[in-house]
Enzyme design. Structure first.
Site, mmCIF file in Angstrom:
data_model
loop_
_atom_site.group_PDB
_atom_site.id
_atom_site.type_symbol
_atom_site.label_atom_id
_atom_site.label_comp_id
_atom_site.label_asym_id
_atom_site.label_seq_id
_atom_site.Cartn_x
_atom_site.Cartn_y
_atom_site.Cartn_z
ATOM 1 N N GLN A 1 -4.509 -1.672 9.479
ATOM 2 C CA GLN A 1 -4.485 -2.892 8.924
ATOM 3 C C GLN A 1 -5.191 -4.110 9.637
ATOM 4 O O GLN A 1 -4.859 -4.058 11.089
ATOM 5 C CB GLN A 1 -3.154 -3.249 8.488
ATOM 6 C CG GLN A 1 -2.987 -4.427 7.855
ATOM 7 C CD GLN A 1 -3.371 -4.422 6.641
ATOM 8 O OE1 GLN A 1 -3.600 -3.433 5.671
ATOM 9 N NE2 GLN A 1 -3.781 -5.976 5.900
ATOM 10 N N LYS B 1 0.963 -1.118 -0.050
ATOM 11 C CA LYS B 1 -0.022 -0.010 -0.026
ATOM 12 C C LYS B 1 0.918 1.377 -0.020
ATOM 13 O O LYS B 1 0.542 2.281 -0.740
ATOM 14 C CB LYS B 1 -1.095 -0.050 1.326
ATOM 15 C CG LYS B 1 -1.891 -1.046 1.013
ATOM 16 C CD LYS B 1 -2.957 -1.429 2.327
ATOM 17 C CE LYS B 1 -3.882 -2.641 2.166
ATOM 18 N NZ LYS B 1 -4.479 -3.093 3.395
ATOM 19 N N ASP C 1 -11.093 2.396 3.671
ATOM 20 C CA ASP C 1 -11.436 0.890 3.562
ATOM 21 C C ASP C 1 -12.756 0.585 3.514
ATOM 22 O O ASP C 1 -13.216 -0.422 3.148
ATOM 23 C CB ASP C 1 -10.985 0.241 4.858
ATOM 24 C CG ASP C 1 -9.821 -0.783 4.893
ATOM 25 O OD1 ASP C 1 -9.355 -1.029 3.561
ATOM 26 O OD2 ASP C 1 -8.896 -0.579 5.605
HETATM 27 N N1 GUN Z 1 -6.905 -7.290 6.133
HETATM 28 C C1 GUN Z 1 -7.235 -8.013 4.954
HETATM 29 N N2 GUN Z 1 -7.846 -7.150 4.132
HETATM 30 C C2 GUN Z 1 -7.656 -5.971 4.584
HETATM 31 C C3 GUN Z 1 -8.172 -4.489 4.048
HETATM 32 O O1 GUN Z 1 -8.556 -4.539 2.959
HETATM 33 N N3 GUN Z 1 -8.220 -3.421 4.876
HETATM 34 C C4 GUN Z 1 -7.732 -3.542 5.920
HETATM 35 N N4 GUN Z 1 -7.467 -2.557 6.801
HETATM 36 N N5 GUN Z 1 -7.139 -4.716 6.440
HETATM 37 C C5 GUN Z 1 -7.118 -6.033 5.710
#
Ligand code: GUN
Length: 302
Positions: free
Chosen positions: A107, A63, A130
């Site tokens: 996350q 990211k 998100d």
């Molecule tokens: N963990 C697995 N996929 C995601 C996601 O799309 N966003 C976040 N914040 N955590 C995750």
């Protein structure tokens, strides 16, 4: 002749996502340049990682790389696994207040002892890139404009890129997580998308009956081998969301990545399928960048 014809006809189609993700990123880059040329500061995202889960660290790095490649501002917070929940909530409060932060991402999963729902709910819905907060999920459920979770959004983009029609089609979603399964079903049910959606879970009695009836199968269980070619009818599309690490001593890292579907079992089938790696995971990152640009546009001038 017949043999050659049947080989051509029953050939698996690989729906790779690299070119889809690159096209999305290129479009974001173009619109970001325009946005900045208009006198706005570059979009910015704050990413919070708690603990040292190896997979989460990889996702967070990807990211950050994507944000950097687009010229976005990126603030990274790496907190110890034993951080107090109250400290994490205070950090989110600060980021909610900051004018130079457009998007906030925590996350997941979070370490035991931290209430994930409470943490997500603390993120301001306007910065929830998100799309996980109750406000954004609620808005999605009633068909209002909202931030949409990145993986389901990336799946929609991929289906559209490959010209896969959804209106009136049977779509079976395997998995009901808040991150993928539930928002995926909500998107597919939307007016204008108009799919007929079945959502399966671990207690589903006859999974095969539901998948064999599907034009499109979206498998998001986090378990390798959830389905193989015996679960899929000719002409169907399989979207594999799983990114599982399985031990493999022949690999330098000691593991390889595999999806939730048994990819190799489809090799001689008339089925379209997204690979792992090189599939939906790439789309998740790209759509996060799209949501971050959208957040910046909505907060323009602040
Ligand atoms: N963990 C697995 N996929 C995601 C996601 O799309 N966003 C976040 N914040 N955590 C995750």
């Amino acid at each position: 002749m017949f043999v050659i014809l049947s080989i051509i006809l029953s050939c698996m189609r690989r729906l790779g996502c690299r070119k889809v993700a690159d096209a999305v990123l290129e479009d974001i880059r173009r619109r970001t340049e325009l946005f900045v040329r208009e006198g706005n500061r570059a979009p910015s995202i704050a990413v919070i990682l708690v603990g040292e889960d190896a997979a989460s660290m990889t996702y967070v790095r990807k990211k950050a790389e994507a944000a950097a490649s687009l010229g976005f501002m990126h603030f990274q917070y790496s907190l110890d696994a034993d951080v107090k929940e109250s400290e994490l909530l205070t950090l989110i409060d600060e980021l909610n207040e900051r004018d130079d932060v457009d998007g906030i991402l925590v996350q997941l999963p979070l370490p035991e002892g931290i209430d994930e729902d409470k943490v997500i709910d603390r993120i301001s819905p306007e910065k929830d890139v998100d799309g996980f907060t109750p406000v954004n999920i609620g808005r999605l459920a009633i068909g209002k404009d909202s931030f949409v979770p990145c993986t389901p959004l990336g799946i929609m983009k991929t289906l559209s890129y490959y010209g896969i029609e959804l209106s009136g089609k049977n779509v079976t979603v395997i998995g009901r997580s808040n991150i993928v399964g539930k928002p995926m079903a909500l998107l597919l049910m939307r007016h204008g998308v108009d799919a007929t959606v079945t959502v399966c879970n671990t207690r589903t009695k006859d999974l095969r009956a539901h998948t064999l009836n599907a034009d499109v199968i979206i498998v998001a269980t986090g378990h390798p081998g959830t389905i193989d070619s015996s679960y899929v009818r000719d002409g169907a599309v399989v979207i594999d969301v799983g990114v599982n690490r399985v031990e493999d001593s022949t690999r330098e890292k000691g593991f390889r990545l595999t999806g939730d579907a048994d990819y190799d079992s489809f090799s001689d089938r008339d089925v379209s399928i997204t690979p792992v790696p090189g599939g939906i995971g790439l789309m998740t990152v790209s759509m996060l960048m799209e949501n971050t640009l959208q957040a910046a546009i909505r907060r323009r001038g602040r």
